[in-house]
Design a protein around this motif. Sequence first.
Motif, short mmCIF file in Angstrom:
data_model
loop_
_atom_site.label_atom_id
_atom_site.label_comp_id
_atom_site.label_asym_id
_atom_site.label_seq_id
_atom_site.Cartn_x
_atom_site.Cartn_y
_atom_site.Cartn_z
N ASN A 4 0.82 -1.21 0.00
CA ASN A 4 0.00 0.00 0.00
C ASN A 4 0.86 1.26 0.00
O ASN A 4 0.48 2.28 -0.58
N TYR A 5 2.02 1.20 0.66
CA TYR A 5 2.96 2.32 0.60
C TYR A 5 3.42 2.53 -0.84
O TYR A 5 3.51 3.67 -1.32
N LEU A 6 3.70 1.44 -1.54
CA LEU A 6 4.13 1.53 -2.93
C LEU A 6 3.04 2.15 -3.80
O LEU A 6 3.33 2.98 -4.68
N ILE A 7 1.80 1.77 -3.55
CA ILE A 7 0.69 2.35 -4.32
C ILE A 7 0.62 3.86 -4.09
O ILE A 7 0.52 4.65 -5.04
N GLU A 130 -8.12 6.82 -9.81
CA GLU A 130 -7.45 5.52 -9.94
C GLU A 130 -6.84 5.10 -8.61
O GLU A 130 -6.94 3.94 -8.20
N THR A 131 -6.20 6.06 -7.93
CA THR A 131 -5.57 5.75 -6.65
C THR A 131 -6.60 5.33 -5.62
O THR A 131 -6.41 4.35 -4.89
N ALA A 132 -7.71 6.09 -5.53
CA ALA A 132 -8.76 5.78 -4.55
C ALA A 132 -9.32 4.38 -4.77
O ALA A 132 -9.51 3.60 -3.82
N LEU A 133 -9.59 4.03 -6.03
CA LEU A 133 -10.17 2.72 -6.33
C LEU A 133 -9.19 1.60 -6.04
O LEU A 133 -9.54 0.59 -5.40
N PHE A 134 -7.94 1.77 -6.46
CA PHE A 134 -6.97 0.70 -6.26
C PHE A 134 -6.60 0.55 -4.79
O PHE A 134 -6.41 -0.56 -4.30
N VAL A 135 -6.50 1.68 -4.07
CA VAL A 135 -6.22 1.61 -2.64
C VAL A 135 -7.35 0.91 -1.92
O VAL A 135 -7.13 0.06 -1.04
N TRP A 136 -8.59 1.25 -2.27
CA TRP A 136 -9.73 0.60 -1.63
C TRP A 136 -9.70 -0.90 -1.89
O TRP A 136 -9.91 -1.70 -0.96
N ALA A 137 -9.44 -1.29 -3.12
CA ALA A 137 -9.39 -2.72 -3.44
C ALA A 137 -8.23 -3.40 -2.73
O ALA A 137 -8.38 -4.52 -2.21
N SER A 138 -7.08 -2.74 -2.65
CA SER A 138 -5.92 -3.34 -2.01
C SER A 138 -6.12 -3.45 -0.49
O SER A 138 -5.77 -4.47 0.10
N VAL A 139 -6.66 -2.41 0.11
CA VAL A 139 -6.92 -2.45 1.56
C VAL A 139 -7.95 -3.54 1.88
O VAL A 139 -7.82 -4.28 2.86
N ARG A 140 -8.95 -3.65 1.03
CA ARG A 140 -9.96 -4.68 1.25
C ARG A 140 -9.36 -6.07 1.08
O ARG A 140 -9.70 -7.01 1.81
N ALA A 141 -8.43 -6.20 0.14
CA ALA A 141 -7.80 -7.50 -0.09
C ALA A 141 -6.90 -7.89 1.07
O ALA A 141 -6.83 -9.07 1.45
N GLY A 152 0.15 2.87 5.49
CA GLY A 152 1.09 2.70 4.39
C GLY A 152 0.77 3.61 3.22
O GLY A 152 1.66 4.23 2.64
N VAL A 153 -0.51 3.71 2.85
CA VAL A 153 -0.92 4.58 1.75
C VAL A 153 -0.60 6.04 2.07
O VAL A 153 -0.06 6.78 1.24
N LEU A 154 -0.94 6.47 3.29
CA LEU A 154 -0.70 7.86 3.68
C LEU A 154 0.79 8.18 3.68
O LEU A 154 1.21 9.26 3.23
#
Length: 332
Positions: A4-7, A130-141, A152-154
């Motif tokens: 998530n940091y990488l994203i 794009e970031t919001a959608l992918f972060v949401w999917a990654s956090v959910r995963a 990590g995202v922040l």
Amino acid sequence: MFGNYLIGLREGLEASLVVCILIAYLVKTERRDALRPIWIGIGVACALAFGFGCGLTFGSQELTFEAQEALGGSLSIVAVALVTWMVFWMRRTARHLKKDLHGKLDAALQMGTGALVATAFLAVGREGLETALFVWASVRASGDGTHGPLIGVLLGLLTAIALGWLFYKGAVRINLAKFFTWTGAMLVIVAAGVLAYGVHDLQEAEFIGGLRNKAFDISATIPPDSWYGTLLKGVFNFQPDPTVVQVTVWLLYLIPTLAFFFAPVGFGPGKGKVNATHEQASKAAHSDAGRTAATAGPVRDGGVDGDRTDGDGERVRDGARGAGGHPVGDEG
């Protein structure tokens, strides 16, 4: 957390570079009066991305379990598709990004304030969504029940903002081509895990069968609640007991995508023929020019030989830059 940091770092740095290019161009052309509309467009884009992420997070909580899984799986696949397109788009157009943005900004300056706001909004808004959608999917995963993925995202976004500011000030210079190449490859690996998890969600929603058909189960070797199991889950969305469908989809996405990603730029159907035709035409032109020069004798100052020398000199200078600044064939 690292995934998530990488994203956050990768997506945030792209947006930061766009902002830096826009602002630096306005300052350089002494159009500081246009900075306010640019910042307004950037602010609206960030607010839209944040609202979109909140809508995904809180809106899905009111759904049934099956609907949540179906929504999560579908959006995960969409997120992977968008991120994959973004990775390839940046790899192909990064060298021309500055020129393209300058052209759009020049047109917006002639049209007025509204066009400036729209230019900044569109340039940053796409990255934000794009970031919001992918972060949401990654956090959910990752789904570890902690705030680690969001932290990590922040941290990634804050690092990207800091790097963008340093780029603007000229304090930091890195090889952006290599940076986007290697972070793009790592992002493809993360996306493969998100895709596999999205397929698992669709299996739980009974949109896809084979939920009970496990490819393997190494939960005893790599317990999900162990520190290394949590690490693999957070970085690669690793699952110790995936289904056959998950493993198949993961391999079918990861191997071809990485192969195309590391292929030379311009590789693809039809492009080889265009390049070959162009090369043949160029050789034919040089051959004709050589025969003309041989017939007409030496030409001075700007003749055929001079033009050809300039072209060769340009290629030598390009080769010198690629070789670290040493002219090709220079023994000194």
